[in-house]
Scaffold this active site. Sequence first.
Site, PDB file in Angstrom:
ATOM      1  N   SER A  97       0.779  -1.324   0.019  1.00  0.00           N
ATOM      2  CA  SER A  97      -0.136   0.120  -0.044  1.00  0.00           C
ATOM      3  C   SER A  97       1.080   1.180   0.003  1.00  0.00           C
ATOM      4  O   SER A  97       0.539   2.214  -0.499  1.00  0.00           O
ATOM      5  CB  SER A  97      -0.869   0.083   1.250  1.00  0.00           C
ATOM      6  OG  SER A  97      -1.709  -1.207   1.433  1.00  0.00           O
ATOM      7  N   HIS A 146       0.736   4.453   4.400  1.00  0.00           N
ATOM      8  CA  HIS A 146      -0.070   5.081   3.301  1.00  0.00           C
ATOM      9  C   HIS A 146       0.655   6.525   2.953  1.00  0.00           C
ATOM     10  O   HIS A 146       0.988   7.083   2.142  1.00  0.00           O
ATOM     11  CB  HIS A 146      -1.256   5.154   3.369  1.00  0.00           C
ATOM     12  CG  HIS A 146      -2.039   3.686   3.545  1.00  0.00           C
ATOM     13  ND1 HIS A 146      -3.196   3.563   3.827  1.00  0.00           N
ATOM     14  CD2 HIS A 146      -1.604   2.590   3.285  1.00  0.00           C
ATOM     15  CE1 HIS A 146      -3.517   2.094   3.729  1.00  0.00           C
ATOM     16  NE2 HIS A 146      -2.522   1.683   3.528  1.00  0.00           N
TER      17      HIS A 146
END
Length: 522
Positions: A206, A259
């Site tokens: 991610s 992230h």
Amino acid sequence: MENNYAAVASEKEDYQLLKILGEHAAYEPEAILAVIAEIEKRNITAPNLEQVKQEALQAHELREQQQNPAPTSFSDKLKDIRALFVPQQHYFVTPILINTNLVIFVLLALAGVHVLSPEGEDLIQVGANFGPYTLTGEQWRLFTSMFLHIGIIHLLVNMYALASIGGALEPLVGRRQFIVAYVLCGLAGSLASLWWDQQRISAGASGAIFGMFGMFMTMVLLERRMTWAEKKGMVYNLLGVIALNLVFGLQGGIDNAAHTGGLVLGIAYGAVLMLRSGRHFAQAYNLGGSIVTVALLLVAFVGLYLQIPTENARYLTMLDRFGERETAAMQVMKEMEVDASLINGGKYLPGLEQGIALWDENIKELIALQELPELGEEQAKEVEILLHYTQLRKTSYTMMRDDIRKSQPWMHERQRRLLWDIGNSVQQLNNLREGNAPQPHDSATDLALPEALEETTGFQPESHPLFVLDGKVLEGIGSDGIEGHITPDEIESVTVLKGEQALAKYGERARNGAVEIISKQE
């Protein structure tokens, strides 16, 4: 490549061809390709010829794709799906990354890792990012964690996102810049995760994928030949995807720090690429400039890594290793509780020697941990108690080993006092971890009698040993009922008989061992 502009280009003078090349943004891709072909035919030297050629080819291919209808049959759609996993000219790195993640996931599933909800210990074992290990010598986890996923849903969502962004971005920046950016964004995400929460088990692509979205959005915004009307649809779409996923990541169990770290690095790297290319998409970049950029970022990563506080990570790692050594060291005690006697005591000497060595390792590590300057007050207190406990255990094992070597009984008064002190340390540690006020026991008489007998003899209440008080057998009395016959401060001594010793003296009724209690005589 043949096109309708070839004849026109062949009639142009050299300076006219170079002028058209310099203003290539104002012409159709087919026209530019025809001009480039004529320049190459005449062997004219032109600046940025290869770069302009690649851009024109990309624009031409994009137009061809737009003019061709989308596949409608099932077989066509199946071919389109298969294409996601097959390396192609301008879609080469992305399918390799997708396939690598899929293969690793399948291999781990075959090795026994749960496909829906893998255990944290399994993820750590195969390379997940975990502060206590990553910050204490296993820095490689920053990279390996990028190729691990916490279940098949996590994997499929990430691979869909990677295929989407890779299919759009890789043809624009080329293979080299795409893979470099992907790895750098992944590392940035791993570092951000460590900064935010050292005790989180972090895994997944991610961080890298968020970085690619941020990179693409920045490059679109900075591209100078596209108008805002042409850009805004893509920009708003990218912003929406990023914002939605960040908001979704606010719920528990999602590593939003990774992230964000990947996203920030992707935005910065995209800006650097646009500045290097003169603010237009390009596949060819100066190799020296790329090396310098990557080197500077890696130096920054090392600096950030070294700034992360490691005291808590070292403390957690120590607790983990302490527990492993304690379990191994206590194995010999479990075996001795079953059938140890003066006759067979010698067979336990190797286990005691190993236990002494393990306790000694724990002592050295605890002493080193005490010297850390930023250890928290509660952590420092826990280390102090653990150190005292470990030193008592080592002394107990050493005394027991020496007694066995001399063929002497090892459960004597000094050994019992050590066991009292060990029980006291365990109680202090439990109080500290549970937030209870410390209640130290200075001697055996400070403990409740059932607990005191358990600590002294090593018998668990459910083992039901035979109790003998001043030579009188207490039939049917367990450790919970002994208080009706004697109180702790009335006890002079306690002797433990196990195995053959207990059976020889008291018969079958002492098959679970015997506890001989001598009361103080007035």
